[in-house]
Design a protein around this motif. Structure first.
Motif, PDB file in Angstrom:
ATOM      1  N   HIS A   1      31.172   2.010 -32.446  1.00 25.49           N
ATOM      2  CA  HIS A   1      30.264   3.051 -32.935  1.00 25.49           C
ATOM      3  C   HIS A   1      28.923   2.443 -33.356  1.00 25.49           C
ATOM      4  O   HIS A   1      27.864   3.048 -33.127  1.00 25.49           O
ATOM      5  CB  HIS A   1      30.904   3.835 -34.080  1.00 25.49           C
ATOM      6  N   GLU A   2      28.944   1.279 -33.977  1.00 21.90           N
ATOM      7  CA  GLU A   2      27.696   0.612 -34.369  1.00 21.90           C
ATOM      8  C   GLU A   2      26.874   0.231 -33.136  1.00 21.90           C
ATOM      9  O   GLU A   2      25.646   0.371 -33.133  1.00 21.90           O
ATOM     10  CB  GLU A   2      27.990  -0.632 -35.213  1.00 21.90           C
ATOM     11  N   ILE A   3      27.538  -0.249 -32.092  1.00 22.49           N
ATOM     12  CA  ILE A   3      26.844  -0.597 -30.842  1.00 22.49           C
ATOM     13  C   ILE A   3      26.181   0.638 -30.254  1.00 22.49           C
ATOM     14  O   ILE A   3      25.003   0.618 -29.878  1.00 22.49           O
ATOM     15  CB  ILE A   3      27.826  -1.236 -29.839  1.00 22.49           C
ATOM     16  N   ILE A   4      26.921   1.732 -30.191  1.00 20.30           N
ATOM     17  CA  ILE A   4      26.393   2.994 -29.640  1.00 20.30           C
ATOM     18  C   ILE A   4      25.196   3.471 -30.462  1.00 20.30           C
ATOM     19  O   ILE A   4      24.155   3.852 -29.916  1.00 20.30           O
ATOM     20  CB  ILE A   4      27.497   4.069 -29.589  1.00 20.30           C
ATOM     21  N   GLU A   5      25.340   3.442 -31.775  1.00 22.32           N
ATOM     22  CA  GLU A   5      24.267   3.921 -32.654  1.00 22.32           C
ATOM     23  C   GLU A   5      23.013   3.058 -32.511  1.00 22.32           C
ATOM     24  O   GLU A   5      21.907   3.580 -32.344  1.00 22.32           O
ATOM     25  CB  GLU A   5      24.746   3.925 -34.103  1.00 22.32           C
ATOM     26  N   ARG A   6      23.171   1.768 -32.566  1.00 22.96           N
ATOM     27  CA  ARG A   6      22.002   0.859 -32.503  1.00 22.96           C
ATOM     28  C   ARG A   6      21.269   0.972 -31.172  1.00 22.96           C
ATOM     29  O   ARG A   6      20.055   0.826 -31.117  1.00 22.96           O
ATOM     30  CB  ARG A   6      22.448  -0.578 -32.729  1.00 22.96           C
ATOM     31  N   ASN A   7      22.004   1.230 -30.099  1.00 25.52           N
ATOM     32  CA  ASN A   7      21.410   1.277 -28.766  1.00 25.52           C
ATOM     33  C   ASN A   7      21.111   2.690 -28.280  1.00 25.52           C
ATOM     34  O   ASN A   7      20.716   2.871 -27.130  1.00 25.52           O
ATOM     35  CB  ASN A   7      22.322   0.543 -27.776  1.00 25.52           C
ATOM     36  N   GLY A   8      21.306   3.674 -29.130  1.00 26.37           N
ATOM     37  CA  GLY A   8      21.003   5.054 -28.751  1.00 26.37           C
ATOM     38  C   GLY A   8      21.877   5.571 -27.629  1.00 26.37           C
ATOM     39  O   GLY A   8      21.429   6.340 -26.784  1.00 26.37           O
ATOM     40  N   GLY A   9      23.128   5.145 -27.600  1.00 24.61           N
ATOM     41  CA  GLY A   9      24.063   5.544 -26.556  1.00 24.61           C
ATOM     42  C   GLY A   9      24.510   4.334 -25.760  1.00 24.61           C
ATOM     43  O   GLY A   9      24.278   3.189 -26.139  1.00 24.61           O
ATOM     44  N   ALA A  10      25.141   4.608 -24.626  1.00 21.56           N
ATOM     45  CA  ALA A  10      25.723   3.533 -23.814  1.00 21.56           C
ATOM     46  C   ALA A  10      24.874   3.167 -22.599  1.00 21.56           C
ATOM     47  O   ALA A  10      25.178   2.205 -21.899  1.00 21.56           O
ATOM     48  CB  ALA A  10      27.124   3.949 -23.356  1.00 21.56           C
ATOM     49  N   GLU A  11      23.829   3.914 -22.356  1.00 21.53           N
ATOM     50  CA  GLU A  11      22.984   3.671 -21.184  1.00 21.53           C
ATOM     51  C   GLU A  11      22.365   2.269 -21.234  1.00 21.53           C
ATOM     52  O   GLU A  11      21.801   1.868 -22.244  1.00 21.53           O
ATOM     53  CB  GLU A  11      21.869   4.722 -21.113  1.00 21.53           C
ATOM     54  N   GLY A  12      22.498   1.542 -20.141  1.00 26.34           N
ATOM     55  CA  GLY A  12      21.891   0.213 -20.030  1.00 26.34           C
ATOM     56  C   GLY A  12      22.667  -0.907 -20.690  1.00 26.34           C
ATOM     57  O   GLY A  12      22.233  -2.054 -20.683  1.00 26.34           O
ATOM     58  N   LEU A  13      23.820  -0.577 -21.287  1.00 28.42           N
ATOM     59  CA  LEU A  13      24.645  -1.593 -21.946  1.00 28.42           C
ATOM     60  C   LEU A  13      25.580  -2.270 -20.954  1.00 28.42           C
ATOM     61  O   LEU A  13      26.022  -1.654 -19.982  1.00 28.42           O
ATOM     62  CB  LEU A  13      25.512  -0.983 -23.044  1.00 28.42           C
ATOM     63  N   ALA A  14      25.912  -3.517 -21.235  1.00 24.52           N
ATOM     64  CA  ALA A  14      26.967  -4.235 -20.522  1.00 24.52           C
ATOM     65  C   ALA A  14      27.639  -5.151 -21.526  1.00 24.52           C
ATOM     66  O   ALA A  14      26.972  -5.789 -22.347  1.00 24.52           O
ATOM     67  CB  ALA A  14      26.396  -5.030 -19.351  1.00 24.52           C
ATOM     68  N   LEU A  15      28.947  -5.208 -21.476  1.00 25.02           N
ATOM     69  CA  LEU A  15      29.735  -6.059 -22.368  1.00 25.02           C
ATOM     70  C   LEU A  15      30.092  -7.351 -21.653  1.00 25.02           C
ATOM     71  O   LEU A  15      30.450  -7.337 -20.476  1.00 25.02           O
ATOM     72  CB  LEU A  15      31.012  -5.334 -22.797  1.00 25.02           C
ATOM     73  N   VAL A  16      30.009  -8.464 -22.393  1.00 19.74           N
ATOM     74  CA  VAL A  16      30.344  -9.776 -21.840  1.00 19.74           C
ATOM     75  C   VAL A  16      31.277 -10.476 -22.815  1.00 19.74           C
ATOM     76  O   VAL A  16      30.855 -10.900 -23.895  1.00 19.74           O
ATOM     77  CB  VAL A  16      29.079 -10.640 -21.615  1.00 19.74           C
ATOM     78  N   GLY A  17      32.558 -10.575 -22.440  1.00 18.92           N
ATOM     79  CA  GLY A  17      33.533 -11.265 -23.272  1.00 18.92           C
ATOM     80  C   GLY A  17      33.505 -12.758 -22.992  1.00 18.92           C
ATOM     81  O   GLY A  17      33.518 -13.173 -21.840  1.00 18.92           O
ATOM     82  N   ILE A  18      33.449 -13.548 -24.052  1.00 18.78           N
ATOM     83  CA  ILE A  18      33.484 -15.006 -23.919  1.00 18.78           C
ATOM     84  C   ILE A  18      34.950 -15.432 -23.872  1.00 18.78           C
ATOM     85  O   ILE A  18      35.740 -15.068 -24.747  1.00 18.78           O
ATOM     86  CB  ILE A  18      32.758 -15.692 -25.094  1.00 18.78           C
ATOM     87  N   HIS A  19      35.296 -16.191 -22.816  1.00 18.84           N
ATOM     88  CA  HIS A  19      36.684 -16.658 -22.693  1.00 18.84           C
ATOM     89  C   HIS A  19      37.071 -17.436 -23.934  1.00 18.84           C
ATOM     90  O   HIS A  19      36.281 -18.172 -24.468  1.00 18.84           O
ATOM     91  CB  HIS A  19      36.849 -17.585 -21.482  1.00 18.84           C
ATOM     92  N   ARG A  20      38.158 -17.276 -24.439  1.00 17.14           N
ATOM     93  CA  ARG A  20      39.372 -16.616 -24.083  1.00 17.14           C
ATOM     94  C   ARG A  20      39.465 -15.267 -24.744  1.00 17.14           C
ATOM     95  O   ARG A  20      39.545 -14.255 -24.078  1.00 17.14           O
ATOM     96  CB  ARG A  20      40.553 -17.449 -24.551  1.00 17.14           C
ATOM     97  N   ARG A  21      39.499 -15.225 -26.042  1.00 10.74           N
ATOM     98  CA  ARG A  21      39.837 -13.962 -26.698  1.00 10.74           C
ATOM     99  C   ARG A  21      38.696 -12.955 -26.780  1.00 10.74           C
ATOM    100  O   ARG A  21      38.928 -11.794 -27.109  1.00 10.74           O
ATOM    101  CB  ARG A  21      40.452 -14.244 -28.056  1.00 10.74           C
ATOM    102  N   GLY A  22      37.497 -13.359 -26.464  1.00 11.81           N
ATOM    103  CA  GLY A  22      36.403 -12.392 -26.382  1.00 11.81           C
ATOM    104  C   GLY A  22      36.573 -11.428 -25.225  1.00 11.81           C
ATOM    105  O   GLY A  22      36.089 -10.295 -25.263  1.00 11.81           O
ATOM    106  N   VAL A  23      37.291 -11.866 -24.185  1.00 12.42           N
ATOM    107  CA  VAL A  23      37.489 -11.011 -23.004  1.00 12.42           C
ATOM    108  C   VAL A  23      38.346  -9.793 -23.335  1.00 12.42           C
ATOM    109  O   VAL A  23      37.923  -8.655 -23.111  1.00 12.42           O
ATOM    110  CB  VAL A  23      38.048 -11.819 -21.810  1.00 12.42           C
ATOM    111  N   PRO A  24      39.556  -9.947 -23.886  1.00 13.82           N
ATOM    112  CA  PRO A  24      40.332  -8.738 -24.214  1.00 13.82           C
ATOM    113  C   PRO A  24      39.670  -7.884 -25.298  1.00 13.82           C
ATOM    114  O   PRO A  24      39.792  -6.661 -25.279  1.00 13.82           O
ATOM    115  CB  PRO A  24      41.694  -9.268 -24.667  1.00 13.82           C
ATOM    116  N   LEU A  25      38.932  -8.509 -26.212  1.00 13.58           N
ATOM    117  CA  LEU A  25      38.221  -7.716 -27.224  1.00 13.58           C
ATOM    118  C   LEU A  25      37.118  -6.881 -26.571  1.00 13.58           C
ATOM    119  O   LEU A  25      36.921  -5.721 -26.926  1.00 13.58           O
ATOM    120  CB  LEU A  25      37.632  -8.632 -28.304  1.00 13.58           C
TER     121      LEU A  25
END
Length: 178
Positions: free
Chosen positions: A22-46
């Motif tokens: 919710h904080e990510i959505i609020e700070r960025n004004g929605g999901a448009e233009g976002l991409a998530l990048v998980g750092i191996h190992r446990r950042g990926v499932p998170l």
């Protein structure tokens, strides 16, 4: 290593990830233009869990990828003679994207520095933001997280252990004395 305390169980981790999403959505004004990048190992499932939550809230699919920073580490020669490369998979253009780096624990800042260096070789994102489940303090580099699940000040004689269901069979965070 000696068990010291349970910090978060699976339900508490789920609530923290919902809040971060919710904080990510609020700070960025929605999901448009976002991409998530998980750092191996446990950042990926998170990051995959954050992707699901954002999809449920915004009704929009946010691309998600994984980043292997092994060859960008400044301590590579200290960790292994033959490091295990897990591979990077970013199924989207880095150029111009608002990237959310996702990791389990922020400690010295060296992992994040390596991740930013790796991303920089793939293009120039519009922004890079950092989301972590645990911020344990102890910075060696001037790096801070934009989204923090829990602040957990620790000493160098303590280890924060994050377990995630997809990798470890259960979701939990514990602290150990070493």
């Amino acid at each position: 290593m000696r068990f010291k305390a349970a910090i978060m169980n699976g339900e508490e981790m789920r609530r923290v990830l919902i809040r971060i999403a919710h904080e990510i959505i609020e700070r960025n004004g929605g999901a448009e233009g976002l991409a998530l990048v998980g750092i191996h190992r446990r950042g990926v499932p998170l990051s995959l869990e954050l992707q699901k939550i954002i999809r449920d809230v915004e009704k929009k699919e946010v691309p998600c990828g994984s980043l292997d920073i092994t060859l960008y580490r400044d301590d590579l020669s200290l960790i292994a003679d033959h490091p295990q490369i897990k591979g990077t998979d970013l199924p989207f253009a880095v150029e111009g994207a608002n990237l959310i780096l996702v990791d389990d624990v922020l400690y010295t800042g060296r992992t994040v520095r390596a991740a930013m260096e790796a991303i920089g070789e793939m293009g120039r994102p519009k922004s890079i933001q950092l989301a972590v489940l645990i911020d344990r303090g102890g910075r060696e580099l001037p790096i801070g997280a934009d989204y923090v699940g829990k602040m957990l000040p620790t000493s160098r004689s303590e280890l924060v252990s994050v377990s995630v269901k997809g990798t470890d069979g259960e979701d939990r965070v514990d602290i150990y004395s070493i």
